[in-house]
Design a protein around this motif. Structure first.
Motif, PDB file in Angstrom:
ATOM      1  N   VAL A 241      78.682   3.732   7.506  1.00 27.97           N
ATOM      2  CA  VAL A 241      78.562   4.904   6.867  1.00 27.97           C
ATOM      3  C   VAL A 241      77.434   5.802   7.847  1.00 27.97           C
ATOM      4  O   VAL A 241      76.340   5.425   7.869  1.00 27.97           O
ATOM      5  N   SER A 242      78.005   6.768   8.348  1.00 31.64           N
ATOM      6  CA  SER A 242      77.138   7.778   9.593  1.00 31.64           C
ATOM      7  C   SER A 242      76.864   8.973   8.820  1.00 31.64           C
ATOM      8  O   SER A 242      76.115   9.551   9.297  1.00 31.64           O
ATOM      9  N   GLN A 243      77.772   9.460   7.986  1.00 28.44           N
ATOM     10  CA  GLN A 243      77.980  10.654   7.535  1.00 28.44           C
ATOM     11  C   GLN A 243      78.063  10.910   5.922  1.00 28.44           C
ATOM     12  O   GLN A 243      79.265   9.939   5.423  1.00 28.44           O
ATOM     13  N   ILE A 244      77.601  11.485   4.953  1.00 27.64           N
ATOM     14  CA  ILE A 244      78.152  11.735   3.690  1.00 27.64           C
ATOM     15  C   ILE A 244      78.257  13.255   3.513  1.00 27.64           C
ATOM     16  O   ILE A 244      77.537  13.933   3.813  1.00 27.64           O
ATOM     17  N   ASN A 245      79.371  13.414   2.929  1.00 27.43           N
ATOM     18  CA  ASN A 245      79.913  14.891   2.668  1.00 27.43           C
ATOM     19  C   ASN A 245      79.714  15.770   3.688  1.00 27.43           C
ATOM     20  O   ASN A 245      79.255  16.746   3.852  1.00 27.43           O
ATOM     21  N   GLY A 246      79.983  15.254   5.075  1.00 23.39           N
ATOM     22  CA  GLY A 246      79.826  16.021   6.144  1.00 23.39           C
ATOM     23  C   GLY A 246      78.414  16.069   6.732  1.00 23.39           C
ATOM     24  O   GLY A 246      78.419  16.782   7.783  1.00 23.39           O
ATOM     25  N   LYS A 247      77.657  15.462   6.187  1.00 22.79           N
ATOM     26  CA  LYS A 247      76.036  15.684   6.661  1.00 22.79           C
ATOM     27  C   LYS A 247      75.598  14.210   7.367  1.00 22.79           C
ATOM     28  O   LYS A 247      75.885  13.029   6.893  1.00 22.79           O
ATOM     29  N   LYS A 248      75.329  14.377   8.651  1.00 21.43           N
ATOM     30  CA  LYS A 248      74.804  13.096   9.187  1.00 21.43           C
ATOM     31  C   LYS A 248      73.697  12.617   8.490  1.00 21.43           C
ATOM     32  O   LYS A 248      72.775  13.599   7.997  1.00 21.43           O
TER      33      LYS A 248
ATOM     34  N   HIS B 281      69.947  13.070  -0.985  1.00 24.90           N
ATOM     35  CA  HIS B 281      71.081  13.653  -0.992  1.00 24.90           C
ATOM     36  C   HIS B 281      72.028  13.177  -1.970  1.00 24.90           C
ATOM     37  O   HIS B 281      73.251  12.929  -1.839  1.00 24.90           O
ATOM     38  N   LEU B 282      71.592  12.883  -3.273  1.00 25.64           N
ATOM     39  CA  LEU B 282      72.430  12.537  -4.195  1.00 25.64           C
ATOM     40  C   LEU B 282      73.514  13.342  -4.569  1.00 25.64           C
ATOM     41  O   LEU B 282      74.721  13.096  -4.986  1.00 25.64           O
ATOM     42  N   GLU B 283      73.311  14.438  -4.503  1.00 22.63           N
ATOM     43  CA  GLU B 283      74.315  15.646  -4.713  1.00 22.63           C
ATOM     44  C   GLU B 283      75.515  15.517  -3.791  1.00 22.63           C
ATOM     45  O   GLU B 283      76.964  15.579  -4.056  1.00 22.63           O
ATOM     46  N   ASP B 284      75.135  15.191  -2.435  1.00 20.54           N
ATOM     47  CA  ASP B 284      76.241  14.922  -1.494  1.00 20.54           C
ATOM     48  C   ASP B 284      76.785  13.876  -1.764  1.00 20.54           C
ATOM     49  O   ASP B 284      78.017  13.667  -1.568  1.00 20.54           O
ATOM     50  N   VAL B 285      76.329  12.749  -2.050  1.00 23.83           N
ATOM     51  CA  VAL B 285      76.978  11.347  -2.302  1.00 23.83           C
ATOM     52  C   VAL B 285      77.744  11.629  -3.506  1.00 23.83           C
ATOM     53  O   VAL B 285      79.122  10.987  -3.433  1.00 23.83           O
ATOM     54  N   LYS B 286      77.390  12.259  -4.580  1.00 23.05           N
ATOM     55  CA  LYS B 286      78.302  12.526  -5.952  1.00 23.05           C
ATOM     56  C   LYS B 286      79.614  13.245  -5.288  1.00 23.05           C
ATOM     57  O   LYS B 286      80.502  12.842  -5.800  1.00 23.05           O
ATOM     58  N   THR B 287      79.456  14.261  -4.663  1.00 21.92           N
ATOM     59  CA  THR B 287      80.459  15.086  -4.092  1.00 21.92           C
ATOM     60  C   THR B 287      81.511  14.401  -3.245  1.00 21.92           C
ATOM     61  O   THR B 287      82.847  14.068  -3.431  1.00 21.92           O
ATOM     62  N   HIS B 288      80.846  13.707  -2.207  1.00 21.78           N
ATOM     63  CA  HIS B 288      81.617  12.775  -1.274  1.00 21.78           C
ATOM     64  C   HIS B 288      82.415  11.676  -2.085  1.00 21.78           C
ATOM     65  O   HIS B 288      83.795  11.440  -1.515  1.00 21.78           O
ATOM     66  N   PHE B 289      81.882  11.094  -3.137  1.00 26.09           N
ATOM     67  CA  PHE B 289      82.585   9.865  -3.609  1.00 26.09           C
ATOM     68  C   PHE B 289      83.029  10.109  -5.036  1.00 26.09           C
ATOM     69  O   PHE B 289      83.799   9.103  -5.713  1.00 26.09           O
ATOM     70  N   GLY B 290      83.210  11.548  -5.347  1.00 28.80           N
ATOM     71  CA  GLY B 290      83.876  11.999  -6.738  1.00 28.80           C
ATOM     72  C   GLY B 290      83.290  11.262  -7.842  1.00 28.80           C
ATOM     73  O   GLY B 290      83.566  11.054  -8.795  1.00 28.80           O
ATOM     74  N   LEU B 291      81.805  10.968  -7.734  1.00 21.09           N
ATOM     75  CA  LEU B 291      81.013  10.408  -8.946  1.00 21.09           C
ATOM     76  C   LEU B 291      80.414  11.455  -9.838  1.00 21.09           C
ATOM     77  O   LEU B 291      80.617  12.749  -9.715  1.00 21.09           O
ATOM     78  N   ALA B 292      80.671  10.978 -11.166  1.00 23.79           N
ATOM     79  CA  ALA B 292      80.062  11.686 -12.279  1.00 23.79           C
ATOM     80  C   ALA B 292      78.600  12.276 -12.107  1.00 23.79           C
ATOM     81  O   ALA B 292      77.959  11.932 -11.382  1.00 23.79           O
ATOM     82  N   ASN B 293      78.592  13.599 -12.861  1.00 27.78           N
ATOM     83  CA  ASN B 293      77.351  14.430 -12.528  1.00 27.78           C
ATOM     84  C   ASN B 293      76.373  13.970 -13.318  1.00 27.78           C
ATOM     85  O   ASN B 293      76.068  14.517 -14.417  1.00 27.78           O
ATOM     86  N   VAL B 294      75.766  12.695 -13.301  1.00 24.92           N
ATOM     87  CA  VAL B 294      74.885  12.097 -14.308  1.00 24.92           C
ATOM     88  C   VAL B 294      73.862  11.579 -13.097  1.00 24.92           C
ATOM     89  O   VAL B 294      73.810  11.315 -12.067  1.00 24.92           O
TER      90      VAL B 294
END
Length: 154
Positions: free
Chosen positions: A36-43, A114-127
């Motif tokens: 994994v080199s990017q999450i939600n389009g961010k390096k 960058h948890l918000e980016d991780v949640k968005t990228h993987f479609g995770l619950a907002n918890v």
């Protein structure tokens, strides 16, 4: 000869990385990605924009709301005090270059920041999610226990 050894070592390391990825992927319920080199389009970079390298294996345990950043290393066993010292320095002690653990911690910190980016990228619950760093190795890292590093090494 050094170039050949380097190439063979890289191939062996990639194969070991794939073995870890496949084993994790076979566990039902996990979300698993490799290299994994990017999450939600961010390096994955430091605050100066320097690339921190890729995450060898990233897996998510949705039921436990846990994100695990995995570093994969194909090491050979340290057989004598000199080799154990070399292993310890390579893994745990920063010198001219950061050691393996320092680089790994930086990538895990990036994920935590960058948890918000991780949640968005993987479609995770907002918890609330926790981030854990782990190192997967092919042989036991004796220096981890001997020098009381207490790193999470499997």
């Amino acid at each position: 000869m050094k170039q050949l050894i380097g190439k063979l070592s890289a191939v062996r390391g990639n194969e070991f990385n794939s073995v870890i990825y496949q084993k994790l992927k076979s566990i039902e319920g996990l979300i698993v990605r490799e290299k994994v080199s990017q999450i939600n389009g961010k390096k994955i970079t430091d605050i100066k924009g320097n690339v921190l390298g890729d995450i060898d294996v990233l897996y998510i345990v949705p039921d436990k709301r846990k994100i695990v950043v995995g570093e994969v290393k194909d090491f050979s066993f340290a057989k004598n005090p000199y080799e154990m010292s070399q292993e310890y320095n390579r893994i745990f002690i920063d010198g001219d270059k950061p050691c393996y653990i320092t680089k790994h911690r930086r990538r895990a910190a990036w994920i935590a920041e960058h948890l918000e980016d991780v949640k968005t990228h993987f479609g995770l619950a907002n918890v609330k999610w926790s981030v854990k760093a782990v190192m997967f190795v092919s042989e036991e890292v004796v220096s981890n226990a001997f020098y009381h590093q207490n790193e999470n090494i499997i």
